[in-house]
Design an enzyme around this catalytic site. Sequence first.
Site, PDB file in Angstrom:
ATOM      1  N   GLU A 142      11.914  -4.387  -2.367  1.00 13.60           N
ATOM      2  CA  GLU A 142      10.840  -3.685  -3.090  1.00 13.60           C
ATOM      3  C   GLU A 142      11.486  -2.980  -4.270  1.00 13.60           C
ATOM      4  O   GLU A 142      12.563  -2.404  -4.136  1.00 13.60           O
ATOM      5  CB  GLU A 142      10.141  -2.682  -2.175  1.00 13.60           C
ATOM      6  CG  GLU A 142       9.152  -1.758  -2.859  1.00 13.60           C
ATOM      7  CD  GLU A 142       8.029  -2.496  -3.573  1.00 13.60           C
ATOM      8  OE1 GLU A 142       7.778  -2.164  -4.751  1.00 13.60           O
ATOM      9  OE2 GLU A 142       7.419  -3.400  -2.964  1.00 13.60           O
ATOM     10  N   TYR A 173       8.514  -8.111  -1.867  1.00  7.86           N
ATOM     11  CA  TYR A 173       7.367  -7.246  -2.207  1.00  7.86           C
ATOM     12  C   TYR A 173       6.899  -6.447  -0.978  1.00  7.86           C
ATOM     13  O   TYR A 173       5.727  -6.456  -0.625  1.00  7.86           O
ATOM     14  CB  TYR A 173       6.174  -8.060  -2.733  1.00  7.86           C
ATOM     15  CG  TYR A 173       6.483  -9.251  -3.603  1.00  7.86           C
ATOM     16  CD1 TYR A 173       6.678  -9.103  -4.971  1.00  7.86           C
ATOM     17  CD2 TYR A 173       6.566 -10.530  -3.061  1.00  7.86           C
ATOM     18  CE1 TYR A 173       6.941 -10.213  -5.782  1.00  7.86           C
ATOM     19  CE2 TYR A 173       6.835 -11.641  -3.852  1.00  7.86           C
ATOM     20  CZ  TYR A 173       7.019 -11.479  -5.201  1.00  7.86           C
ATOM     21  OH  TYR A 173       7.276 -12.574  -5.982  1.00  7.86           O
ATOM     22  N   GLN A 185      -3.002  -0.466   1.396  1.00 10.30           N
ATOM     23  CA  GLN A 185      -4.136  -1.335   1.697  1.00 10.30           C
ATOM     24  C   GLN A 185      -5.392  -0.477   1.826  1.00 10.30           C
ATOM     25  O   GLN A 185      -5.413   0.479   2.598  1.00 10.30           O
ATOM     26  CB  GLN A 185      -3.881  -2.102   2.997  1.00 10.30           C
ATOM     27  CG  GLN A 185      -2.699  -3.046   2.943  1.00 10.30           C
ATOM     28  CD  GLN A 185      -2.986  -4.322   2.170  1.00 10.30           C
ATOM     29  OE1 GLN A 185      -4.118  -4.589   1.798  1.00 10.30           O
ATOM     30  NE2 GLN A 185      -1.957  -5.112   1.922  1.00 10.30           N
ATOM     31  N   GLU A 193      -8.874 -11.926   0.142  1.00 16.61           N
ATOM     32  CA  GLU A 193      -7.498 -11.863   0.646  1.00 16.61           C
ATOM     33  C   GLU A 193      -7.330 -13.039   1.600  1.00 16.61           C
ATOM     34  O   GLU A 193      -8.198 -13.286   2.449  1.00 16.61           O
ATOM     35  CB  GLU A 193      -7.270 -10.543   1.384  1.00 16.61           C
ATOM     36  CG  GLU A 193      -5.818 -10.213   1.638  1.00 16.61           C
ATOM     37  CD  GLU A 193      -5.262  -9.187   0.655  1.00 16.61           C
ATOM     38  OE1 GLU A 193      -4.077  -8.862   0.779  1.00 16.61           O
ATOM     39  OE2 GLU A 193      -6.007  -8.730  -0.224  1.00 16.61           O
ATOM     40  N   ASP A 195       4.019 -11.121   0.033  1.00 13.74           N
ATOM     41  CA  ASP A 195       2.694 -10.553  -0.252  1.00 13.74           C
ATOM     42  C   ASP A 195       2.733 -10.101  -1.707  1.00 13.74           C
ATOM     43  O   ASP A 195       2.815  -8.910  -2.004  1.00 13.74           O
ATOM     44  CB  ASP A 195       2.417  -9.386   0.701  1.00 13.74           C
ATOM     45  CG  ASP A 195       1.044  -8.769   0.494  1.00 13.74           C
ATOM     46  OD1 ASP A 195       0.231  -9.353  -0.249  1.00 13.74           O
ATOM     47  OD2 ASP A 195       0.777  -7.691   1.065  1.00 13.74           O
ATOM     48  N   ASN A 254       4.362  -2.065   5.121  1.00 19.13           N
ATOM     49  CA  ASN A 254       3.121  -2.315   5.858  1.00 19.13           C
ATOM     50  C   ASN A 254       3.269  -3.458   6.861  1.00 19.13           C
ATOM     51  O   ASN A 254       2.975  -3.295   8.050  1.00 19.13           O
ATOM     52  CB  ASN A 254       1.998  -2.627   4.855  1.00 19.13           C
ATOM     53  CG  ASN A 254       0.647  -2.792   5.503  1.00 19.13           C
ATOM     54  OD1 ASN A 254       0.217  -1.944   6.271  1.00 19.13           O
ATOM     55  ND2 ASN A 254      -0.029  -3.889   5.206  1.00 19.13           N
ATOM     56  N   CYS A 259      -3.637 -11.881  -2.505  1.00 14.17           N
ATOM     57  CA  CYS A 259      -4.833 -11.154  -2.932  1.00 14.17           C
ATOM     58  C   CYS A 259      -5.531 -11.871  -4.081  1.00 14.17           C
ATOM     59  O   CYS A 259      -6.495 -11.344  -4.645  1.00 14.17           O
ATOM     60  CB  CYS A 259      -4.487  -9.722  -3.329  1.00 14.17           C
ATOM     61  SG  CYS A 259      -3.320  -9.602  -4.707  1.00 14.17           S
TER      62      CYS A 259
END
Length: 361
Positions: free
Chosen positions: A232, A211, A183, A353, A294, A216, A319
């Site tokens: 992931e 994802y 980020q 976002e 995300d 994070n 996003c």
Amino acid sequence: MSQTYQQQLQSKIERITHQFAEFNPPALEVFESPEQHFRMRAEFRIWHTDNDLFYAMFERNEDGKQKEVIRVDEFPIADQSINQLMPRLLEELKANPTLSQRIFEADFLTTLSGEMLVTLIYHRKLDTEWESAAKALAEKLNIKIMGRSRGQKVIIGDDYVVEQLNVHGRTFKYKQIESSFTQPNAEVCQKMLTWACDVIQGSNQDLLELYCGNGNFTLPLSLHFRRVLATELAKSSVYAAQWNIEQNQIENIQIARLSAEEFTQAYQGEREFRRLQEANIDIQSYEFDTIFVDPPRAGIDDETLKLLKGFKRILYISCNPDTLYNNLKTLSQTHKITRFALFDQFPFTHHVESGVLLELI
């Protein structure tokens, strides 16, 4: 006339509010960014002239074809530590032909504490003379350096920095690897993590995350669930996520190296994956009531959307409001938006976002 920060933020608020009105969401929660020095990474071309060397970016002219070289002596949207290092690094490059010869790019990655990794990219092979000069430079400037050229990567120090983000009084450490996604706006990222934890409000069941990147959101969200299974595909991100879990002493997270599509196949019993067996992951042992996503800018594919519709709660960080809007056309058939947020990750750009909590109707 250029817009002020509040003007550009207000235009985003109006655009998002209008775009999503048909889903009848609650009042939009807005999380502002600092107006300057918010970017924790920056990438510049290194431009050579007969007697000078400078940072450069490109701006397309009105027809979008020709690119104009823009000299960059300072970069106010980047973190203070990047701005302070830029002229010092440039002077060192100018003073040492070993470091400046055929260099064409410099990328900066920093943290809130000022830890710095600089990637220097070349159109030539990096030899032992370059490595010696780079080591001396890293020591002098107190930075980490990565040298790159075609098929070559030379690490001086480490190829990562460790960011520390605070969520509800707890500090989480994150390994952020050079060239992996992180980020870019750390201050807004902390607000996103805090909001995500606030809207979840705890559960005695399990969380599925698709994802997950370097973990994070995974780390702080794990405190609010019995167990977490996060997926992931990128190996470097999985490696960073495992490191982050261990460093933060969190014991209720498992990482599955699968794409969202592959997880859907495994979850529905359509396909078996050796990667799950090797990681000792038994999907059927989980009792999920919440899914967190995300996704990349392209949004969520149709098969994964079908998977999402089976969950009691969906927490979706986006996003790209256009793909979120398209995905909500499907998800709103079974779920309603109960929280709605805008995070100004990218001030003075059109990018937005956003976050929604969806609950089963």
